[in-house]
Design an enzyme around this catalytic site. Sequence first.
Site, PDB file in Angstrom:
ATOM      1  CD1 TRP A 185      43.645   0.213  15.841  1.00 46.86           C
ATOM      2  CD2 TRP A 185      44.355  -1.553  16.995  1.00 46.86           C
ATOM      3  NE1 TRP A 185      44.930   0.484  16.245  1.00 46.86           N
ATOM      4  CE2 TRP A 185      45.397  -0.589  16.957  1.00 46.86           C
ATOM      5  CE3 TRP A 185      44.586  -2.749  17.669  1.00 46.86           C
ATOM      6  CZ2 TRP A 185      46.628  -0.793  17.566  1.00 46.86           C
ATOM      7  CZ3 TRP A 185      45.819  -2.947  18.279  1.00 46.86           C
ATOM      8  CH2 TRP A 185      46.820  -1.981  18.223  1.00 46.86           C
ATOM      9  CD1 TRP A 226      60.727   1.630  35.317  1.00 48.92           C
ATOM     10  CD2 TRP A 226      60.177   2.284  33.239  1.00 48.92           C
ATOM     11  NE1 TRP A 226      61.199   0.690  34.426  1.00 48.92           N
ATOM     12  CE2 TRP A 226      60.868   1.065  33.149  1.00 48.92           C
ATOM     13  CE3 TRP A 226      59.741   2.882  32.053  1.00 48.92           C
ATOM     14  CZ2 TRP A 226      61.130   0.430  31.930  1.00 48.92           C
ATOM     15  CZ3 TRP A 226      59.995   2.248  30.838  1.00 48.92           C
ATOM     16  CH2 TRP A 226      60.685   1.041  30.781  1.00 48.92           C
ATOM     17  CD1 TRP A 280      47.006   2.799  29.052  1.00 50.16           C
ATOM     18  CD2 TRP A 280      46.414   1.098  27.711  1.00 50.16           C
ATOM     19  NE1 TRP A 280      45.954   2.144  29.641  1.00 50.16           N
ATOM     20  CE2 TRP A 280      45.567   1.103  28.841  1.00 50.16           C
ATOM     21  CE3 TRP A 280      46.231   0.119  26.740  1.00 50.16           C
ATOM     22  CZ2 TRP A 280      44.546   0.157  29.014  1.00 50.16           C
ATOM     23  CZ3 TRP A 280      45.218  -0.825  26.913  1.00 50.16           C
ATOM     24  CH2 TRP A 280      44.397  -0.804  28.030  1.00 50.16           C
ATOM     25  CG  ASN A 339      53.159  -1.897  37.100  1.00 42.34           C
ATOM     26  OD1 ASN A 339      52.798  -1.094  36.244  1.00 42.34           O
ATOM     27  ND2 ASN A 339      54.236  -2.656  36.943  1.00 42.34           N
ATOM     28  CD1 TRP A 394      47.703   1.593  20.509  1.00 43.17           C
ATOM     29  CD2 TRP A 394      47.870   3.143  22.109  1.00 43.17           C
ATOM     30  NE1 TRP A 394      48.298   2.698  19.958  1.00 43.17           N
ATOM     31  CE2 TRP A 394      48.424   3.664  20.910  1.00 43.17           C
ATOM     32  CE3 TRP A 394      47.870   3.935  23.251  1.00 43.17           C
ATOM     33  CZ2 TRP A 394      48.953   4.952  20.831  1.00 43.17           C
ATOM     34  CZ3 TRP A 394      48.409   5.208  23.175  1.00 43.17           C
ATOM     35  CH2 TRP A 394      48.933   5.710  21.981  1.00 43.17           C
ATOM     36  CD  GLU A 407      58.973  -0.002  38.729  1.00 45.48           C
ATOM     37  OE1 GLU A 407      58.130   0.437  37.922  1.00 45.48           O
ATOM     38  OE2 GLU A 407      59.802  -0.875  38.425  1.00 45.48           O
TER      39      GLU A 407
HETATM   40  P1  FAD Z   1      55.048   1.661  43.213  1.00 45.35           P
HETATM   41  O1  FAD Z   1      55.432   0.335  42.663  1.00 45.35           O
HETATM   42  O2  FAD Z   1      55.137   1.834  44.666  1.00 45.35           O
HETATM   43  O3  FAD Z   1      55.977   2.743  42.475  1.00 45.35           O
HETATM   44  C1  FAD Z   1      56.245   4.035  43.043  1.00 45.35           C
HETATM   45  C2  FAD Z   1      55.831   5.130  42.112  1.00 45.35           C
HETATM   46  O4  FAD Z   1      56.576   5.075  40.911  1.00 45.35           O
HETATM   47  C3  FAD Z   1      54.380   5.042  41.680  1.00 45.35           C
HETATM   48  O5  FAD Z   1      53.530   5.620  42.639  1.00 45.35           O
HETATM   49  C4  FAD Z   1      54.397   5.809  40.365  1.00 45.35           C
HETATM   50  O6  FAD Z   1      54.341   7.195  40.569  1.00 45.35           O
HETATM   51  C5  FAD Z   1      55.761   5.460  39.811  1.00 45.35           C
HETATM   52  N1  FAD Z   1      55.675   4.324  38.888  1.00 45.35           N
HETATM   53  C6  FAD Z   1      55.693   3.009  39.205  1.00 45.35           C
HETATM   54  N2  FAD Z   1      55.662   2.264  38.092  1.00 45.35           N
HETATM   55  C7  FAD Z   1      55.609   3.114  37.059  1.00 45.35           C
HETATM   56  C8  FAD Z   1      55.557   2.945  35.654  1.00 45.35           C
HETATM   57  N3  FAD Z   1      55.578   1.746  35.078  1.00 45.35           N
HETATM   58  N4  FAD Z   1      55.483   4.036  34.886  1.00 45.35           N
HETATM   59  C9  FAD Z   1      55.480   5.267  35.420  1.00 45.35           C
HETATM   60  N5  FAD Z   1      55.536   5.495  36.752  1.00 45.35           N
HETATM   61  C10 FAD Z   1      55.602   4.427  37.562  1.00 45.35           C
HETATM   62  N6  FAD Z   1      50.943   5.193  36.791  1.00 45.35           N
HETATM   63  C11 FAD Z   1      50.392   6.357  37.147  1.00 45.35           C
HETATM   64  O7  FAD Z   1      50.864   6.998  38.105  1.00 45.35           O
HETATM   65  N7  FAD Z   1      49.317   6.874  36.477  1.00 45.35           N
HETATM   66  C12 FAD Z   1      48.748   6.211  35.412  1.00 45.35           C
HETATM   67  O8  FAD Z   1      47.801   6.729  34.812  1.00 45.35           O
HETATM   68  C13 FAD Z   1      49.301   4.952  35.043  1.00 45.35           C
HETATM   69  N8  FAD Z   1      48.745   4.224  34.036  1.00 45.35           N
HETATM   70  C14 FAD Z   1      49.320   3.034  33.675  1.00 45.35           C
HETATM   71  C15 FAD Z   1      48.771   2.291  32.611  1.00 45.35           C
HETATM   72  C16 FAD Z   1      49.338   1.087  32.219  1.00 45.35           C
HETATM   73  C17 FAD Z   1      48.734   0.319  31.049  1.00 45.35           C
HETATM   74  C18 FAD Z   1      50.466   0.597  32.900  1.00 45.35           C
HETATM   75  C19 FAD Z   1      51.095  -0.715  32.480  1.00 45.35           C
HETATM   76  C20 FAD Z   1      51.020   1.301  33.938  1.00 45.35           C
HETATM   77  C21 FAD Z   1      50.462   2.521  34.345  1.00 45.35           C
HETATM   78  N9  FAD Z   1      50.998   3.270  35.433  1.00 45.35           N
HETATM   79  C22 FAD Z   1      50.437   4.464  35.768  1.00 45.35           C
HETATM   80  C23 FAD Z   1      52.239   2.833  36.103  1.00 45.35           C
HETATM   81  C24 FAD Z   1      52.046   1.950  37.344  1.00 45.35           C
HETATM   82  O9  FAD Z   1      51.166   0.897  37.079  1.00 45.35           O
HETATM   83  C25 FAD Z   1      51.534   2.721  38.564  1.00 45.35           C
HETATM   84  O10 FAD Z   1      52.308   3.881  38.744  1.00 45.35           O
HETATM   85  C26 FAD Z   1      51.664   1.866  39.827  1.00 45.35           C
HETATM   86  O11 FAD Z   1      50.908   0.689  39.694  1.00 45.35           O
HETATM   87  C27 FAD Z   1      51.177   2.668  41.012  1.00 45.35           C
HETATM   88  O12 FAD Z   1      51.211   1.899  42.166  1.00 45.35           O
HETATM   89  P2  FAD Z   1      52.211   2.236  43.354  1.00 45.35           P
HETATM   90  O13 FAD Z   1      52.084   3.661  43.719  1.00 45.35           O
HETATM   91  O14 FAD Z   1      51.989   1.226  44.410  1.00 45.35           O
HETATM   92  O15 FAD Z   1      53.604   2.006  42.639  1.00 45.35           O
END
Ligand code: FAD
Length: 474
Positions: free
Chosen positions: A309, A280, A385, A344, A362, A277
Amino acid sequence: MTTHLVWLRNDLRITDNKALHAACNEPDARVLAVFIATPQQWRRHDIAPRQAALIHASLKQLQQALEQKGIPLYCHQCDDFAASIDWLTDYCAKQQVTVLFYNRQYELNEWRRDQQVEQRLAGRVRCQHFDDSLLLPPGSVQTGSGEMYKVYTPFRNAFIRRLTESDVRCLPAPQPRAGALPIPDAPPAFEYSHADPGEDFPAGEQAALQRLRAFCRQQVQDYLTQRDLPAIAGTSSLSPYLAIGTLSPRQCFNRLCAEHPSVLEERESGAFGWLNELIWREFYRHLMAAYPALCRHRPFIAWTDKVRWRNDESLLQAWQRGKTGYPIVDAAMRQLNNTGWMHNRLRMISASFLVKDLLIDWRVGERYFMSQLLDGDLAANNGGWQWAASTGTDAVPYFRIFNPTSQSERFDPQGTFIRKWLPELADVPDNDIHQPHLWAQKQQLVLNYPLPVVDHRQARLETLAAFEAAKQGG
Ligand code: FAD
């Protein structure tokens, strides 16, 4: 005497901060730090007031931590980037700054601002910038033909190879500096920081590090089994800290390796799942730097711009308020509205619902998320998104449409999460919680909860038709 100025932006920490560390390398230099708030810019880009409040609260702590190191942090408010450039160049002149240190930001506007600052200071102040907010800098992980990867898995594999060859150790906090400097005023309340960041995310570097330590020690091993269940705190909840830089990705990686030294070899482990993650996060930032049009919210797949849309305002409001009649979507949106954070799995479900069930552009959802999220981050939000909307690179294909009811049954089987945010469904039995209107019908009850605003099966067909028409030329 030389004067070093550290310009802090989304790197609000004293440990493992490359610009700050470099500025403190010369023992005799006078070191100053500034942070410039730009509320008009934030408003234009829908930054959540909650995020501004978290930044403000984190700055207060950072100012104290820097003060103990003998480095005064001045916080200043300018309307927009143009004013911030003027202010910074004046400030450098007044303070006779010899070197400006800052960590790079990769968003287009920020990148242009930094270019302008460097041009304005050329010949008077030396500028040193650093790649600090990523494990590996943009452009450093490329295909054999020197391009950015467009598909995640090969990017990740190349990224890991590169990571093992790179020095990603954390830098220590600076040593206390000799000589007393004037103590600056506390950060003034920014015009935009009135909101309450909430209790779930205490501000500051120490809170972030504590959470990181506890997560890597106690939870990360269960990450793969728990990460998709919104009723459980199975993810790290570190995203707001990574977004504003009270925590660095190197700190995350090093802590993970300290607790799980064989993370890179054990690809089925929770630790590797979590690292995935973090990668990602890197992928989306590398993409944004390689394709700046993403910062202008252009779709990666050009033909998807031709989708017609529906953009129905009342459906948009139902989604924003958590009143669509689809409990998992509504609970997710209420979690977002109330806390500034969303799980997420729920981001994927609610984004897919807006685009593929309500046929709303979107970008409207992207903006709304940004306006609410404590972890709002252009690259990750845009990437998420575009993934959900099937407009992005390596996104879900447009014909794979999430069914919100089966997602709900799968990831919140007893409705524990739903019940937390939708108290009006407290009496609905577990088996019926995902479609409460059917239960109410059987029971001949009237629920204080909306009927589904669209029929998923019908909406799915309409969306498929809209995407197919766009693909054939609009
Ligand atoms: P964990 O699961 O603990 O992951 C650790 C870290 O990895 C996160 O803190 C984050 O920095 C990064 N990460 C995890 N998943 C992703 C991912 N899919 N893409 C990019 N980085 C990721 N994340 C944001 O930080 N800011 C946003 O504005 C954001 N908007 C999102 C919008 C959509 C529609 C979706 C589907 C995902 C988005 N995410 C965003 C990614 C992800 O949902 C969040 O990073 C995650 O839910 C944060 O929770 P956590 O810190 O417990 O993540």
